[in-house]
Motif scaffolding. Structure first.
Motif, PDB file in Angstrom:
ATOM      1  N   PHE A  47       5.680 -14.803  -9.617  1.00 48.22           N
ATOM      2  CA  PHE A  47       6.217 -15.301  -8.355  1.00 48.22           C
ATOM      3  C   PHE A  47       5.100 -15.973  -7.592  1.00 48.22           C
ATOM      4  N   ASP A  48       5.384 -17.128  -7.050  1.00 48.45           N
ATOM      5  CA  ASP A  48       4.420 -17.848  -6.223  1.00 48.45           C
ATOM      6  C   ASP A  48       4.861 -17.722  -4.775  1.00 48.45           C
ATOM      7  N   PRO A  49       4.097 -17.001  -3.953  1.00 51.88           N
ATOM      8  CA  PRO A  49       4.507 -16.800  -2.567  1.00 51.88           C
ATOM      9  C   PRO A  49       4.283 -18.017  -1.679  1.00 51.88           C
ATOM     10  N   ALA A  50       3.825 -19.127  -2.252  1.00 58.21           N
ATOM     11  CA  ALA A  50       3.562 -20.324  -1.451  1.00 58.21           C
ATOM     12  C   ALA A  50       4.802 -20.691  -0.641  1.00 58.21           C
ATOM     13  N   GLY A  51       4.589 -20.927   0.636  1.00 62.80           N
ATOM     14  CA  GLY A  51       5.691 -21.314   1.506  1.00 62.80           C
ATOM     15  C   GLY A  51       6.354 -20.146   2.213  1.00 62.80           C
ATOM     16  N   GLU A 109       0.688 -13.293   0.765  1.00 64.23           N
ATOM     17  CA  GLU A 109      -0.234 -13.360  -0.354  1.00 64.23           C
ATOM     18  C   GLU A 109       0.163 -12.297  -1.372  1.00 64.23           C
ATOM     19  N   MET A 110      -0.083 -12.568  -2.641  1.00 65.39           N
ATOM     20  CA  MET A 110       0.179 -11.553  -3.651  1.00 65.39           C
ATOM     21  C   MET A 110      -0.808 -10.413  -3.451  1.00 65.39           C
ATOM     22  N   GLY A 111      -0.312  -9.188  -3.533  1.00 61.57           N
ATOM     23  CA  GLY A 111      -1.183  -8.035  -3.343  1.00 61.57           C
ATOM     24  C   GLY A 111      -0.577  -6.781  -3.943  1.00 61.57           C
ATOM     25  N   LYS A 112      -1.422  -5.788  -4.127  1.00 62.24           N
ATOM     26  CA  LYS A 112      -0.986  -4.505  -4.678  1.00 62.24           C
ATOM     27  C   LYS A 112      -0.206  -3.742  -3.620  1.00 62.24           C
ATOM     28  N   VAL A 113       0.959  -3.252  -4.001  1.00 62.46           N
ATOM     29  CA  VAL A 113       1.758  -2.388  -3.141  1.00 62.46           C
ATOM     30  C   VAL A 113       2.282  -1.244  -3.989  1.00 62.46           C
ATOM     31  N   GLU A 114       2.739  -0.206  -3.335  1.00 62.92           N
ATOM     32  CA  GLU A 114       3.271   0.941  -4.055  1.00 62.92           C
ATOM     33  C   GLU A 114       4.749   1.100  -3.738  1.00 62.92           C
ATOM     34  N   ALA A 115       5.581   0.915  -4.736  1.00 57.95           N
ATOM     35  CA  ALA A 115       7.015   1.140  -4.587  1.00 57.95           C
ATOM     36  C   ALA A 115       7.297   2.590  -4.964  1.00 57.95           C
ATOM     37  N   SER A 116       8.301   3.175  -4.337  1.00 60.33           N
ATOM     38  CA  SER A 116       8.666   4.544  -4.695  1.00 60.33           C
ATOM     39  C   SER A 116      10.176   4.690  -4.694  1.00 60.33           C
ATOM     40  N   ARG A 150       6.377   7.002  -8.002  1.00 60.11           N
ATOM     41  CA  ARG A 150       5.636   5.894  -7.403  1.00 60.11           C
ATOM     42  C   ARG A 150       5.251   4.889  -8.479  1.00 60.11           C
ATOM     43  N   PHE A 151       5.346   3.610  -8.097  1.00 57.79           N
ATOM     44  CA  PHE A 151       5.085   2.533  -9.046  1.00 57.79           C
ATOM     45  C   PHE A 151       4.190   1.484  -8.398  1.00 57.79           C
ATOM     46  N   PRO A 152       2.956   1.316  -8.884  1.00 58.68           N
ATOM     47  CA  PRO A 152       2.122   0.251  -8.335  1.00 58.68           C
ATOM     48  C   PRO A 152       2.589  -1.101  -8.880  1.00 58.68           C
ATOM     49  N   VAL A 153       2.796  -2.059  -7.977  1.00 62.17           N
ATOM     50  CA  VAL A 153       3.240  -3.403  -8.369  1.00 62.17           C
ATOM     51  C   VAL A 153       2.522  -4.453  -7.528  1.00 62.17           C
ATOM     52  N   GLU A 154       2.542  -5.681  -7.996  1.00 62.69           N
ATOM     53  CA  GLU A 154       2.004  -6.806  -7.235  1.00 62.69           C
ATOM     54  C   GLU A 154       3.182  -7.592  -6.689  1.00 62.69           C
ATOM     55  N   LEU A 155       3.242  -7.705  -5.372  1.00 60.80           N
ATOM     56  CA  LEU A 155       4.320  -8.433  -4.714  1.00 60.80           C
ATOM     57  C   LEU A 155       3.744  -9.243  -3.552  1.00 60.80           C
ATOM     58  N   PRO A 156       4.478 -10.255  -3.089  1.00 64.10           N
ATOM     59  CA  PRO A 156       4.039 -10.999  -1.914  1.00 64.10           C
ATOM     60  C   PRO A 156       4.057 -10.083  -0.691  1.00 64.10           C
ATOM     61  N   ARG A 157       2.946 -10.102   0.063  1.00 61.52           N
ATOM     62  CA  ARG A 157       2.853  -9.244   1.245  1.00 61.52           C
ATOM     63  C   ARG A 157       2.076  -9.952   2.339  1.00 61.52           C
ATOM     64  N   CYS A 158       2.312  -9.523   3.565  1.00 62.18           N
ATOM     65  CA  CYS A 158       1.595 -10.076   4.711  1.00 62.18           C
ATOM     66  C   CYS A 158       0.225  -9.410   4.792  1.00 62.18           C
ATOM     67  N   SER A 198      -1.628  -9.223   7.317  1.00 67.37           N
ATOM     68  CA  SER A 198      -1.825  -8.624   8.646  1.00 67.37           C
ATOM     69  C   SER A 198      -1.066  -7.323   8.818  1.00 67.37           C
ATOM     70  N   CYS A 199       0.262  -7.382   8.678  1.00 71.77           N
ATOM     71  CA  CYS A 199       1.078  -6.200   8.981  1.00 71.77           C
ATOM     72  C   CYS A 199       1.512  -5.424   7.738  1.00 71.77           C
ATOM     73  N   GLY A 200       1.339  -6.014   6.551  1.00 69.37           N
ATOM     74  CA  GLY A 200       1.694  -5.305   5.327  1.00 69.37           C
ATOM     75  C   GLY A 200       3.138  -5.482   4.892  1.00 69.37           C
ATOM     76  N   PHE A 201       3.938  -6.282   5.633  1.00 71.70           N
ATOM     77  CA  PHE A 201       5.320  -6.543   5.239  1.00 71.70           C
ATOM     78  C   PHE A 201       5.340  -6.984   3.778  1.00 71.70           C
ATOM     79  N   VAL A 202       6.267  -6.445   2.997  1.00 68.80           N
ATOM     80  CA  VAL A 202       6.382  -6.782   1.579  1.00 68.80           C
ATOM     81  C   VAL A 202       7.693  -7.514   1.345  1.00 68.80           C
ATOM     82  N   TYR A 203       7.616  -8.636   0.659  1.00 71.24           N
ATOM     83  CA  TYR A 203       8.803  -9.427   0.330  1.00 71.24           C
ATOM     84  C   TYR A 203       9.282  -9.048  -1.065  1.00 71.24           C
ATOM     85  N   VAL A 204      10.541  -8.624  -1.157  1.00 69.61           N
ATOM     86  CA  VAL A 204      11.178  -8.327  -2.437  1.00 69.61           C
ATOM     87  C   VAL A 204      12.329  -9.313  -2.576  1.00 69.61           C
ATOM     88  N   SER A 205      12.229 -10.182  -3.579  1.00 57.71           N
ATOM     89  CA  SER A 205      13.269 -11.192  -3.767  1.00 57.71           C
ATOM     90  C   SER A 205      14.580 -10.542  -4.197  1.00 57.71           C
TER      91      SER A 205
END
Length: 73
Positions: free
Chosen positions: A11-15, A26-33, A38-46, A48-55
Protein backbone atom coordinates in the motif's frame (compact mmCIF):
# COMPACT_ATOMS: atom_id res chain seq x y z
CA UNK A 1 2.22 -13.90 19.03
CA UNK A 2 5.34 -11.89 18.49
CA UNK A 3 7.85 -11.63 15.73
CA UNK A 4 8.75 -9.33 12.91
CA UNK A 5 6.02 -7.01 11.65
CA UNK A 6 3.97 -8.42 8.82
CA UNK A 7 3.07 -6.31 5.84
CA UNK A 8 -0.71 -6.39 5.64
CA UNK A 9 -0.62 -5.74 1.93
CA UNK A 10 1.34 -3.50 -0.43
CA UNK A 11 0.00 0.00 0.00
CA UNK A 12 1.27 3.45 -0.88
CA UNK A 13 -0.03 6.00 1.62
CA UNK A 14 0.83 8.87 -0.75
CA UNK A 15 -2.01 11.36 -0.79
CA UNK A 16 -3.55 10.21 2.52
CA UNK A 17 -3.65 12.94 5.14
CA UNK A 18 -4.67 12.75 8.79
CA UNK A 19 -7.93 14.66 9.22
CA UNK A 20 -7.04 15.65 12.79
CA UNK A 21 -3.42 16.73 12.27
CA UNK A 22 -3.36 17.57 8.56
CA UNK A 23 -0.14 15.60 8.18
CA UNK A 24 0.61 13.00 5.50
CA UNK A 25 0.31 9.39 6.63
CA UNK A 26 3.48 7.29 6.64
CA UNK A 27 3.94 3.54 6.68
CA UNK A 28 4.82 2.41 10.18
CA UNK A 29 4.73 -0.48 12.62
CA UNK A 30 1.47 -0.83 14.52
CA UNK A 31 0.03 -3.57 16.68
CA UNK A 32 -3.37 -4.97 15.78
CA UNK A 33 -5.21 -7.09 18.33
CA UNK A 34 -8.27 -9.31 18.30
CA UNK A 35 -9.58 -11.69 20.95
CA UNK A 36 -6.43 -11.24 23.02
CA UNK A 37 -4.07 -12.01 20.15
CA UNK A 38 -1.62 -9.33 18.99
CA UNK A 39 -0.30 -8.97 15.47
CA UNK A 40 2.49 -6.58 14.46
CA UNK A 41 1.77 -5.10 11.02
CA UNK A 42 2.89 -2.21 8.83
CA UNK A 43 0.07 0.18 8.00
CA UNK A 44 -0.30 3.85 7.06
CA UNK A 45 -0.31 5.94 10.24
CA UNK A 46 -0.11 9.56 11.31
CA UNK A 47 3.35 10.40 12.68
CA UNK A 48 1.79 12.96 15.07
CA UNK A 49 -1.28 11.40 16.68
CA UNK A 50 -0.81 7.74 15.72
CA UNK A 51 -4.11 7.44 13.79
CA UNK A 52 -3.97 4.22 11.73
CA UNK A 53 -5.64 3.89 8.34
CA UNK A 54 -7.14 0.48 7.55
CA UNK A 55 -8.46 0.27 4.01
CA UNK A 56 -11.84 -1.31 3.33
CA UNK A 57 -10.09 -3.91 1.18
CA UNK A 58 -7.87 -4.96 4.09
CA UNK A 59 -10.69 -4.86 6.68
CA UNK A 60 -13.04 -6.99 4.59
CA UNK A 61 -10.32 -9.25 3.22
CA UNK A 62 -7.36 -10.50 5.17
CA UNK A 63 -8.38 -9.07 8.56
CA UNK A 64 -11.83 -10.65 8.31
CA UNK A 65 -10.26 -14.04 7.53
CA UNK A 66 -7.95 -13.77 10.55
CA UNK A 67 -10.89 -12.82 12.80
CA UNK A 68 -12.92 -15.79 11.56
CA UNK A 69 -10.00 -18.17 12.08
CA UNK A 70 -9.51 -16.94 15.66
CA UNK A 71 -13.22 -17.23 16.44
CA UNK A 72 -13.26 -20.82 15.15
CA UNK A 73 -10.56 -21.85 17.67
Amino acid sequence: MTGPPQTAHPFDPAGLVCAACDRPLEMGKVEASYLGQRFPVELPRCPSCGFVYVSEELALGRMLKVEQALEDK
